[in-house]
Design a protein around this motif. Structure first.
Motif, PDB file in Angstrom:
ATOM      1  N   TYR A   2       1.329  -5.667  18.969  1.00  0.00           N
ATOM      2  CA  TYR A   2       1.112  -4.635  17.930  1.00  0.00           C
ATOM      3  C   TYR A   2       1.562  -3.278  18.473  1.00  0.00           C
ATOM      4  CZ  TYR A   2      -1.540  -2.484  13.976  1.00  0.00           C
ATOM      5  OH  TYR A   2      -1.924  -1.810  12.837  1.00  0.00           O
ATOM      6  N   GLU A  40       9.555   5.962  10.986  1.00  0.00           N
ATOM      7  CA  GLU A  40       8.706   6.717  10.044  1.00  0.00           C
ATOM      8  C   GLU A  40       8.939   8.228  10.194  1.00  0.00           C
ATOM      9  OE1 GLU A  40       7.581   4.850   7.897  1.00  0.00           O
ATOM     10  OE2 GLU A  40       5.893   3.580   8.447  1.00  0.00           O
ATOM     11  N   PHE A  98     -11.516   5.863  -4.531  1.00  0.00           N
ATOM     12  CA  PHE A  98     -11.074   4.982  -3.433  1.00  0.00           C
ATOM     13  C   PHE A  98     -11.645   3.571  -3.626  1.00  0.00           C
ATOM     14  CE2 PHE A  98     -11.839   3.438   1.002  1.00  0.00           C
ATOM     15  CZ  PHE A  98     -10.523   3.397   1.446  1.00  0.00           C
TER      16      PHE A  98
HETATM   17  N1  BYC Z   1      -6.509   1.127   1.916  1.00  0.00           N
HETATM   18  O1  BYC Z   1     -14.050   0.100   8.590  1.00  0.00           O
HETATM   19  P1  BYC Z   1     -12.809   0.735   8.069  1.00  0.00           P
HETATM   20  C1  BYC Z   1       3.186   2.709   5.705  1.00  0.00           C
HETATM   21  C2  BYC Z   1     -10.707  -0.837   4.080  1.00  0.00           C
HETATM   22  S1  BYC Z   1       1.861   1.769   5.269  1.00  0.00           S
HETATM   23  C3  BYC Z   1      -7.065  -0.088   1.735  1.00  0.00           C
HETATM   24  O2  BYC Z   1     -12.564   2.127   8.442  1.00  0.00           O
HETATM   25  P2  BYC Z   1     -10.565  -0.191   9.622  1.00  0.00           P
HETATM   26  C4  BYC Z   1       4.249   2.929   4.730  1.00  0.00           C
HETATM   27  C5  BYC Z   1     -10.716  -1.597   5.400  1.00  0.00           C
HETATM   28  O3  BYC Z   1      -9.690  -2.574   5.433  1.00  0.00           O
HETATM   29  C6  BYC Z   1       0.495   2.369   6.172  1.00  0.00           C
HETATM   30  N2  BYC Z   1      -8.173  -0.488   2.413  1.00  0.00           N
HETATM   31  O4  BYC Z   1     -11.568  -0.224   8.399  1.00  0.00           O
HETATM   32  C7  BYC Z   1       4.833   1.825   4.104  1.00  0.00           C
HETATM   33  C8  BYC Z   1     -12.114  -2.176   5.357  1.00  0.00           C
HETATM   34  O5  BYC Z   1     -12.172  -3.261   4.439  1.00  0.00           O
HETATM   35  P3  BYC Z   1     -12.330  -4.821   4.933  1.00  0.00           P
HETATM   36  C9  BYC Z   1      -0.487   1.311   6.385  1.00  0.00           C
HETATM   37  C10 BYC Z   1      -8.695   0.371   3.295  1.00  0.00           C
HETATM   38  O6  BYC Z   1      -9.643  -1.369   9.496  1.00  0.00           O
HETATM   39  C11 BYC Z   1       5.811   2.039   3.135  1.00  0.00           C
HETATM   40  C12 BYC Z   1     -12.934  -1.083   4.711  1.00  0.00           C
HETATM   41  O7  BYC Z   1     -12.023  -0.311   3.959  1.00  0.00           O
HETATM   42  N3  BYC Z   1      -1.082   1.576   7.651  1.00  0.00           N
HETATM   43  O8  BYC Z   1       3.191   3.126   6.793  1.00  0.00           O
HETATM   44  O9  BYC Z   1     -11.275  -0.015  10.904  1.00  0.00           O
HETATM   45  C13 BYC Z   1       6.207   3.347   2.799  1.00  0.00           C
HETATM   46  C14 BYC Z   1     -13.681  -0.216   5.705  1.00  0.00           C
HETATM   47  O10 BYC Z   1     -12.787   0.615   6.462  1.00  0.00           O
HETATM   48  C15 BYC Z   1      -8.160   1.633   3.547  1.00  0.00           C
HETATM   49  C16 BYC Z   1      -1.975   0.755   8.229  1.00  0.00           C
HETATM   50  O11 BYC Z   1      -2.346  -0.265   7.699  1.00  0.00           O
HETATM   51  C17 BYC Z   1      -7.015   2.007   2.805  1.00  0.00           C
HETATM   52  N4  BYC Z   1      -6.426   3.209   2.934  1.00  0.00           N
HETATM   53  O12 BYC Z   1      -9.711   1.150   9.374  1.00  0.00           O
HETATM   54  C18 BYC Z   1       5.624   4.414   3.470  1.00  0.00           C
HETATM   55  C19 BYC Z   1      -2.413   1.192   9.603  1.00  0.00           C
HETATM   56  N5  BYC Z   1      -8.907   2.257   4.473  1.00  0.00           N
HETATM   57  O13 BYC Z   1     -11.034  -5.159   5.664  1.00  0.00           O
HETATM   58  C20 BYC Z   1       4.662   4.212   4.434  1.00  0.00           C
HETATM   59  C21 BYC Z   1      -3.250   0.168  10.324  1.00  0.00           C
HETATM   60  C22 BYC Z   1      -9.896   1.417   4.795  1.00  0.00           C
HETATM   61  O14 BYC Z   1     -13.519  -4.894   5.815  1.00  0.00           O
HETATM   62  N6  BYC Z   1      -4.575   0.128   9.836  1.00  0.00           N
HETATM   63  N7  BYC Z   1      -9.782   0.286   4.082  1.00  0.00           N
HETATM   64  O15 BYC Z   1     -12.466  -5.597   3.641  1.00  0.00           O
HETATM   65  C23 BYC Z   1      -5.583   0.955  10.260  1.00  0.00           C
HETATM   66  O16 BYC Z   1      -5.359   1.846  11.064  1.00  0.00           O
HETATM   67  C24 BYC Z   1      -6.960   0.698   9.762  1.00  0.00           C
HETATM   68  O17 BYC Z   1      -7.011  -0.619   9.250  1.00  0.00           O
HETATM   69  C25 BYC Z   1      -7.462   1.725   8.694  1.00  0.00           C
HETATM   70  C26 BYC Z   1      -8.874   1.291   8.255  1.00  0.00           C
HETATM   71  C27 BYC Z   1      -7.517   3.102   9.288  1.00  0.00           C
HETATM   72  C28 BYC Z   1      -6.548   1.707   7.463  1.00  0.00           C
END
Ligand code: BYC
Length: 333
Positions: free
Chosen positions: A164, A175, A284
């Motif tokens: 990752y 990006e 949200f």
């Molecule tokens: N949207 O405990 P939390 C891009 C959910 S795309 C939906 O804080 P976590 C791009 C979360 O899954 C960018 N759901 O969770 C592409 C959890 O639910 P579950 C995408 C969200 O995982 C095309 C619950 O809320 N980037 O770059 O510790 C064109 C509780 O949240 C969201 C990534 O995916 C949301 N916004 O932290 C242009 C980055 N926020 O699973 C651009 C990687 C929260 O328990 N991901 N939830 O049902 C991360 O860094 C983390 O997963 C997050 C959330 C910061 C998003």
């Protein structure tokens, strides 16, 4: 790319001889020492599940994220704008592929992830459930959405899981280019006619708050943050990243001559941070529950792509089967 730096056999042999508790202690010591965890290293089941959840959600976001931008492929204002938009969308498809590959090293198949996405079992970023109503939205997505994505992804380059972290290095470089491309679209609009500047402002008005929500719930309401920070999957909390993004972005909006649609936004001289108003968490939650403006449309598009592409999968499988049967016959002869 994903098979580099696999663990050494001595390390593997040691873990086999240990019980789960000792394995966990050794695992945490490796995390504390900032060592990278590789796919065939021992890892707690919950660490594996958390990574599959986050990486597949991230990959899904890249693929679904192609849809709102694709809406403007046929209507880009010039040939140059069209070429850069197409290139950006292709980059997002590539990011999805690196990320699905990284998730596959954890033991989940691409088919399973695809199935989880189209059946609504796996999430994708809330931001892609909003429509792209004007050309300015293409600039705003690059500036704000890719800008927020970079802020979140730079720390992921130091994530404890090797595949990752390594995928993120290239994704972040691309990006950054997208962010500049988006800002340059807005700069052109803001230096143009009154109507063009108004189009840019109207676009920021719609995208600002959803972009702020991309960072997830407040730290106090985040279910996974504590554990993910302890495992060094997440290196900076949701609220800290959100604040860093706002601090970097408000001066950029001012340079464009645009207003941030937040009457409570003010600079605190003492802390050196921009203070902002209340986030509408009900909105949200509605988007996460599948009730955003475009949730149904996005999943319908992915489902159609899956159905339309089925014949390719079937043909490839039939070909592989035939090849395997031929090889077996040759061996038997
Ligand atoms: N949207 O405990 P939390 C891009 C959910 S795309 C939906 O804080 P976590 C791009 C979360 O899954 C960018 N759901 O969770 C592409 C959890 O639910 P579950 C995408 C969200 O995982 C095309 C619950 O809320 N980037 O770059 O510790 C064109 C509780 O949240 C969201 C990534 O995916 C949301 N916004 O932290 C242009 C980055 N926020 O699973 C651009 C990687 C929260 O328990 N991901 N939830 O049902 C991360 O860094 C983390 O997963 C997050 C959330 C910061 C998003």
């Amino acid at each position: 790319m994903y098979t580099q730096a696999l663990n050494d056999p001595a390390n593997k042999a040691a873990t086999v001889a240990e019980g789960e508790e000792e394995q966990n202690v050794r695992f945490m010591a490796r995390i504390d020492a900032d060592e990278k965890i590789e796919p065939n290293d021992w890892m707690p089941d919950s660490y594996r599940k958390t990574l599959i959840r986050q990486i597949s959600q991230h990959a899904n976001s890249e693929i679904i994220g192609m849809l709102p931008e694709g809406n403007w492929n046929t209507r880009a204002p010039t040939l140059r704008r069209k070429a850069t938009l197409l290139a950006k969308i292709q980059d997002e498809g590539g990011h999805g592929l690196y990320l699905y590959s990284a998730a596959e090293t954890l033991g989940i198949s691409r088919e399973e992830m695809e199935h989880q996405l189209i059946t609504g079992k796996a999430r994708y970023s809330s931001i892609f459930n909003y429509p792209t109503l004007s050309w300015a939205d293409i600039g705003t997505i690059g500036w704000l959405v890719d800008g927020a994505a970079i802020m979140n992804q730079i720390p992921l380059c130091r994530c404890s899981f090797g595949p990752y972290a390594r995928a993120m290095v290239r994704v972040c470089k691309e990006e950054s280019f997208h962010q500049r491309q988006g800002y340059e679209i807005l700069l052109a609009l803001c230096n143009g006619s009154d109507e063009q500047k108004a189009m840019a402002q109207e676009s920021i008005n719609r995208w600002w708050w959803p972009s702020i929500m991309m960072f997830g719930p407040h730290d106090t309401d985040s279910t996974h943050s504590d554990q993910s920070m302890a495992w060094k999957i997440k290196r900076i909390s949701n609220d800290d990243l959100r604040q860093k993004f706002i601090d970097a972005t408000v001066p950029q909006a001012h340079f464009l001559g645009l207003e941030i649609p937040d009457p409570d936004m003010k600079f605190n001289q003492e802390t050196g941070h921009w203070e902002f108003g209340k986030i509408d968490w009900d909105e949200f939650k509605q988007v996460l529950a599948g009730n955003g403006p475009c949730n149904r449309e996005r999943l319908a598009a992915r489902t159609k792509a899956f159905e339309d592409g089925k014949w390719v999968q079937e043909a490839a499988l039939a070909h592989a089967k035939k090849q395997a049967a031929r090889a077996a016959n040759k061996e038997a002869a």
